[in-house]
Write a protein that holds these residues in place. Structure first.
Motif, PDB file in Angstrom:
ATOM      1  N   UNK A  85       0.831  -1.202   0.000  1.00 15.63           N
ATOM      2  CA  UNK A  85       0.000   0.000   0.000  1.00 15.63           C
ATOM      3  C   UNK A  85       0.869   1.256   0.000  1.00 15.63           C
ATOM      4  N   UNK A  86       1.923   1.235   0.810  1.00 18.06           N
ATOM      5  CA  UNK A  86       2.800   2.400   0.886  1.00 18.06           C
ATOM      6  C   UNK A  86       3.466   2.710  -0.438  1.00 18.06           C
ATOM      7  N   UNK A  87       4.001   1.682  -1.100  1.00 18.85           N
ATOM      8  CA  UNK A  87       4.704   1.932  -2.357  1.00 18.85           C
ATOM      9  C   UNK A  87       3.750   2.338  -3.467  1.00 18.85           C
ATOM     10  N   UNK A  88       2.634   1.603  -3.592  1.00 12.36           N
ATOM     11  CA  UNK A  88       1.645   1.969  -4.606  1.00 12.36           C
ATOM     12  C   UNK A  88       1.075   3.361  -4.336  1.00 12.36           C
ATOM     13  N   UNK A  89       0.857   3.656  -3.062  1.00 11.62           N
ATOM     14  CA  UNK A  89       0.331   4.969  -2.716  1.00 11.62           C
ATOM     15  C   UNK A  89       1.298   6.083  -3.052  1.00 11.62           C
ATOM     16  N   UNK A  90       2.590   5.870  -2.757  1.00 13.09           N
ATOM     17  CA  UNK A  90       3.587   6.904  -3.042  1.00 13.09           C
ATOM     18  C   UNK A  90       3.683   7.181  -4.535  1.00 13.09           C
ATOM     19  N   UNK A  91       3.803   6.112  -5.332  1.00  9.17           N
ATOM     20  CA  UNK A  91       3.884   6.303  -6.778  1.00  9.17           C
ATOM     21  C   UNK A  91       2.561   6.827  -7.341  1.00  9.17           C
ATOM     22  N   UNK A  92       1.441   6.365  -6.765  1.00 11.47           N
ATOM     23  CA  UNK A  92       0.138   6.832  -7.230  1.00 11.47           C
ATOM     24  C   UNK A  92      -0.058   8.322  -7.020  1.00 11.47           C
ATOM     25  N   UNK A  93       0.369   8.823  -5.862  1.00 12.28           N
ATOM     26  CA  UNK A  93       0.240  10.250  -5.576  1.00 12.28           C
ATOM     27  C   UNK A  93       1.111  11.073  -6.524  1.00 12.28           C
ATOM     28  N   UNK A  94       2.330  10.589  -6.765  1.00  8.06           N
ATOM     29  CA  UNK A  94       3.230  11.308  -7.680  1.00  8.06           C
ATOM     30  C   UNK A  94       2.644  11.351  -9.085  1.00  8.06           C
ATOM     31  N   UNK A  95       2.165  10.183  -9.552  1.00  4.24           N
ATOM     32  CA  UNK A  95       1.593  10.123 -10.900  1.00  4.24           C
ATOM     33  C   UNK A  95       0.340  10.985 -10.999  1.00  4.24           C
ATOM     34  N   UNK A  96      -0.490  10.953  -9.966  1.00  3.46           N
ATOM     35  CA  UNK A  96      -1.711  11.765  -9.977  1.00  3.46           C
ATOM     36  C   UNK A  96      -1.374  13.251 -10.051  1.00  3.46           C
ATOM     37  N   UNK A  97      -0.347  13.673  -9.306  1.00  3.79           N
ATOM     38  CA  UNK A  97       0.063  15.085  -9.340  1.00  3.79           C
ATOM     39  C   UNK A  97       0.563  15.468 -10.727  1.00  3.79           C
ATOM     40  N   UNK A  98       1.282  14.541 -11.389  1.00 11.13           N
ATOM     41  CA  UNK A  98       1.795  14.824 -12.737  1.00 11.13           C
ATOM     42  C   UNK A  98       0.655  14.931 -13.742  1.00 11.13           C
ATOM     43  N   UNK A  99      -0.273  13.972 -13.678  1.00 12.72           N
ATOM     44  CA  UNK A  99      -1.367  13.921 -14.656  1.00 12.72           C
ATOM     45  C   UNK A  99      -2.304  15.108 -14.504  1.00 12.72           C
ATOM     46  N   UNK A 100      -2.646  15.444 -13.273  1.00 10.86           N
ATOM     47  CA  UNK A 100      -3.590  16.543 -13.055  1.00 10.86           C
ATOM     48  C   UNK A 100      -2.960  17.908 -13.293  1.00 10.86           C
ATOM     49  N   UNK A 101      -1.628  17.963 -13.357  1.00 13.62           N
ATOM     50  CA  UNK A 101      -0.964  19.254 -13.530  1.00 13.62           C
ATOM     51  C   UNK A 101      -0.730  19.649 -14.971  1.00 13.62           C
ATOM     52  N   UNK A 102      -1.046  18.763 -15.922  1.00 10.30           N
ATOM     53  CA  UNK A 102      -0.841  19.106 -17.329  1.00 10.30           C
ATOM     54  C   UNK A 102      -0.437  17.886 -18.139  1.00 10.30           C
ATOM     55  N   UNK A 103       0.374  18.111 -19.154  1.00  5.73           N
ATOM     56  CA  UNK A 103       0.795  17.048 -20.060  1.00  5.73           C
ATOM     57  C   UNK A 103       1.803  16.134 -19.361  1.00  5.73           C
ATOM     58  N   UNK A 104       1.410  14.874 -19.152  1.00  4.98           N
ATOM     59  CA  UNK A 104       2.277  13.940 -18.438  1.00  4.98           C
ATOM     60  C   UNK A 104       3.481  13.521 -19.268  1.00  4.98           C
ATOM     61  N   UNK A 105       3.400  13.638 -20.591  1.00  7.53           N
ATOM     62  CA  UNK A 105       4.488  13.182 -21.451  1.00  7.53           C
ATOM     63  C   UNK A 105       5.753  14.011 -21.269  1.00  7.53           C
ATOM     64  N   UNK A 106       5.610  15.241 -20.786  1.00  4.18           N
ATOM     65  CA  UNK A 106       6.802  16.080 -20.608  1.00  4.18           C
ATOM     66  C   UNK A 106       7.682  15.545 -19.481  1.00  4.18           C
ATOM     67  N   UNK A 107       7.138  14.644 -18.659  1.00  5.53           N
ATOM     68  CA  UNK A 107       7.908  14.078 -17.563  1.00  5.53           C
ATOM     69  C   UNK A 107       8.643  12.804 -17.974  1.00  5.53           C
ATOM     70  N   UNK A 108       8.522  12.432 -19.238  1.00  2.00           N
ATOM     71  CA  UNK A 108       9.222  11.252 -19.748  1.00  2.00           C
ATOM     72  C   UNK A 108      10.377  11.723 -20.612  1.00  2.00           C
ATOM     73  N   UNK A 109      11.582  11.417 -20.181  1.00  2.00           N
ATOM     74  CA  UNK A 109      12.776  11.838 -20.903  1.00  2.00           C
ATOM     75  C   UNK A 109      13.786  10.704 -20.874  1.00  2.00           C
ATOM     76  N   UNK A 110      14.059  10.136 -22.041  1.00  2.72           N
ATOM     77  CA  UNK A 110      14.926   8.957 -22.125  1.00  2.72           C
ATOM     78  C   UNK A 110      16.354   9.234 -21.655  1.00  2.72           C
ATOM     79  N   UNK A 111      16.991  10.319 -22.073  1.00  2.00           N
ATOM     80  CA  UNK A 111      18.350  10.581 -21.565  1.00  2.00           C
ATOM     81  C   UNK A 111      18.402  10.683 -20.041  1.00  2.00           C
TER      82      UNK A 111
END
Length: 256
Positions: free
Chosen positions: A7-33
Motif C-alpha cells: 500500500x505504501x509503495x503503490x500509494x507513493x507512486x500513485x500520488x506522484x503520478x496523480x500530481x503529474x497527470x492533473x498538472x498538465x501534459x504527463x508526457x513532458x515528464x518522460x525523458x529517455x536521456x
C-alpha cells in the motif's frame, strides 16, 4: 503479503503520478536521456561497490519486504513451552516425533535429540543467526547504496543538462530539451531513492530485527529444554522477549 509495504509503495507512486497527470501534459515528464543517466548510472555505480552475485541476491532478499510473514513470538513461546513439557515428562528423546512448524526450532531440537552438548547446540544456532543476519544486512546495504546513488546521479544529470543548455544559448530550440534533462534527472533520482530504495532498506532492517528476536527466543527455549528448566519458569523467561502489554495475552490464549 505485507500490505503495509504494498500500500505504501503503490500509494507513493500513485500520488506522484496523480500530481503529474492533473498538472498538465504527463508526457513532458518522460525523458529517455534522464532515465538512462539515473537508472543506468545508479546501477553501474552500485555494481562498482558490490559483487554481481551480492547485487542480484539483494533483490531476492527484497522480497521479504513484500511477501515475508513473520511468526508471532507468542506462538513460538507456546510451542517452546509445549516441547519443554514433553521433554520433562518423556525425556529429550520424546521430542523426536513432535511436529514442529518453525524450521530453526526444528533444527535445534534435532541437535538435542542427537545428544549434542548445550555448548555445541548454542554455537551452531548462533552461527546460523549471525550468517542469516549478515545476508540480510548485505541486502540492506545494497538498497541503501541505491538510495544514495540515485540522487547523486540525478545531480550529475542536472549538471549535464545545464552545460548543454549554456552551450546552446544562441539556439532557443535547444534550451528547452536541455533544461528538461537538467530537472528531470533530479526528479527521477529523488523518486527512486525516497519512494523505493530507502523505504525497502528500512523495511528489510525491520524484518532483520524481527527475525533476530524470534531466533534468539528460540535459542533461549532450546537452551532451557537442554538444561531441564521448569516449563513454567521457562515460559516466564521467554515472555521477557515480548512487550509488557502482550505478556498477559499469552496466558489468556493458553487458558482458552
Amino acid at each position: 503479503m505485507d500490505l503495509a509495504t504494498l500500500i505504501g509503495m503503490l500509494g507513493a507512486f500513485g500520488i506522484i503520478i496523480a500530481a503529474i497527470v492533473t498538472g498538465g501534459d504527463a508526457l513532458v515528464f518522460i525523458n529517455v536521456p534522464s532515465l538512462l543517466i539515473v537508472l543506468g548510472g545508479t546501477v553501474m555505480a552500485v555494481l562498482i561497490k558490490f559483487p554481481l552475485s551480492h547485487f542480484l541476491g539483494a533483490f531476492k532478499v527484497a522480497l521479504k519486504a513484500f511477501i515475508h510473514k513473520t511468526e508471532n513470538p507468542d506462538e513460538l513461546i507456546r510451542e517452546g513451552v509445549a516441547l519443554a513439557n514433553v521433554a520433562r515428562k518423556e525425556g529429550v528423546l520424546g521430542l523426536e516425533n513432535q511436529e514442529i512448524s518453525n524450521e530453526f526450532l526444528k533444527r535445534g531440537i534435532q541437535f538435542c535429540v542427537d545428544g549434542h552438548e548445550p555448548e555445541f547446540v548454542r554455537s551452531m544456532l548462533n552461527k546460523d543467526i549471525n550468517l542469516t543476519i549478515e545476508r540480510h544486512e548485505r541486502g540492506q546495504a545494497i538498497f541503501k547504496a541505491l538510495g544514495d546513488m540515485a540522487p547523486a546521479m540525478g545531480m550529475i544529470g542536472t549538471l549535464i543538462g545545464l552545460v548543454q543548455m549554456l552551450s546552446n544559448m544562441d539556439d532557443p530550440k535547444q534550451i528547452g530539451p536541455a533544461m528538461a534533462v537538467a530537472l528531470l534527472t533530479t526528479l527521477y533520482g529523488a523518486i527512486i531513492a525516497n519512494a523505493f530504495a530507502l523505504p525497502i532498506a528500512d523495511k528489510l532492517a525491520h524484518r532483520t530485527m524481527e527475525e533476530r528476536l524470534n531466533k534468539n527466543l528460540i535459542l533461549e527455549a532450546i537452551n532451557g529444554i537442554q538444561e531441564g528448566i521448569n516449563p513454567r519458569v521457562m515460559e516466564e523467561l521467554l515472555k521477557t522477549y515480548l512487550p509488557p502489554s502482550k505478556r498477559d495475552l499469552v496466558d489468556e490464549k493458553e487458558a482458552a
